[in-house]
Design an enzyme around this catalytic site. Structure first.
Site, PDB file in Angstrom:
ATOM      1  CG  HIS A  13      -5.662  -2.500  -1.199  1.00  0.00           C
ATOM      2  ND1 HIS A  13      -4.676  -3.098  -0.457  1.00  0.00           N
ATOM      3  CD2 HIS A  13      -5.413  -1.161  -1.141  1.00  0.00           C
ATOM      4  CE1 HIS A  13      -3.866  -2.171   0.026  1.00  0.00           C
ATOM      5  NE2 HIS A  13      -4.287  -0.982  -0.374  1.00  0.00           N
ATOM      6  CD  GLU A  14      -6.858   1.406  -3.696  1.00  0.00           C
ATOM      7  OE1 GLU A  14      -7.087   2.390  -2.949  1.00  0.00           O
ATOM      8  OE2 GLU A  14      -5.716   0.929  -3.831  1.00  0.00           O
ATOM      9  CB  CYS A  21      -0.884  -0.019   1.243  1.00  0.00           C
ATOM     10  SG  CYS A  21      -2.004   1.390   1.393  1.00  0.00           S
ATOM     11  CG  HIS A  44      -7.422   2.503   1.269  1.00  0.00           C
ATOM     12  ND1 HIS A  44      -6.690   2.807   2.397  1.00  0.00           N
ATOM     13  CD2 HIS A  44      -6.537   1.966   0.386  1.00  0.00           C
ATOM     14  CE1 HIS A  44      -5.428   2.479   2.215  1.00  0.00           C
ATOM     15  NE2 HIS A  44      -5.296   1.958   0.995  1.00  0.00           N
TER      16      HIS A  44
END
Length: 183
Positions: free
Chosen positions: A154-155, A111, A158
């Site tokens: 993953h995003e 990341c 976030h």
């Protein structure tokens, strides 16, 4: 233009653990500019010569929260073997379905907001269907797999205030590894 210093580091920002707010349309011009700059930044980090010269870590995804903007958008720029880019501008995403098969990134997930190697695996779905909007408010439904599916998950994490490091079992970083496929 974005530079590495603009990206929030996990040690410096509690924003990375906050949930981002939905985007309303029409989008603010500043957010559209952010999205385009984020894409350009990711392209530059994947140019080995440019990245080495400017001391940039390669990245394929970037969420608005990583720039200190608590809005539900992110970009993905994936460099194909032929040098072309597969790019996504993703606003207000929702995973609407997923495979049962789980995968993990064999060399470990990374990341741009985590400036260190983290030992362990992050279970991800091998395939997901995502509903999201482009910067003009057009609804898109897209089925993604493998590396792109990992990047989307993953995003999206976030946007929900979750870092990949939060998903690694602290007591057993390779927990259930045999039940997943490495990519």
């Amino acid at each position: 233009m974005i530079n590495q210093c603009d990206i929030l580091d996990e040690k410096k920002s509690s924003l990375l653990h906050k949930k981002s707010s939905e985007v309303t349309f029409p989008m603010d011009e500043k957010d559209i500019l952010n999205i385009n700059n984020m894409i350009m930044y990711l392209r530059m980090t994947q140019d080995e010569e440019y990245a080495a010269k400017n001391n940039l870590r390669a990245g394929m995804g970037l969420a608005a929260v990583q720039l200190g903007v608590l809005k539900r958008y992110f970009v993905i720029s994936y460099k194909n073997e032929d040098g072309t880019f597969e790019e996504y501008k993703v606003i207000n995403p929702k995973i609407v379905s997923n495979s049962e098969e789980l995968i993990y990134v064999e060399e470990g997930e990374g990341c741009l907001s985590v400036n260190r190697y983290v030992d362990g695996i992050v279970p991800r779905y091998a395939r997901i269907t995502v509903e999201y909007y482009d910067e003009f408010g057009n609804k898109i439904i897209k089925r993604v797999r493998e590396e792109i599916a990992v990047a989307f998950q993953h995003e999206i994490d976030h946007l929900n205030g979750i870092l990949f490091t939060d998903k690694i079992d602290k007591k057993d970083p390779y927990k259930n590894k045999d039940n997943m496929r490495a990519i």
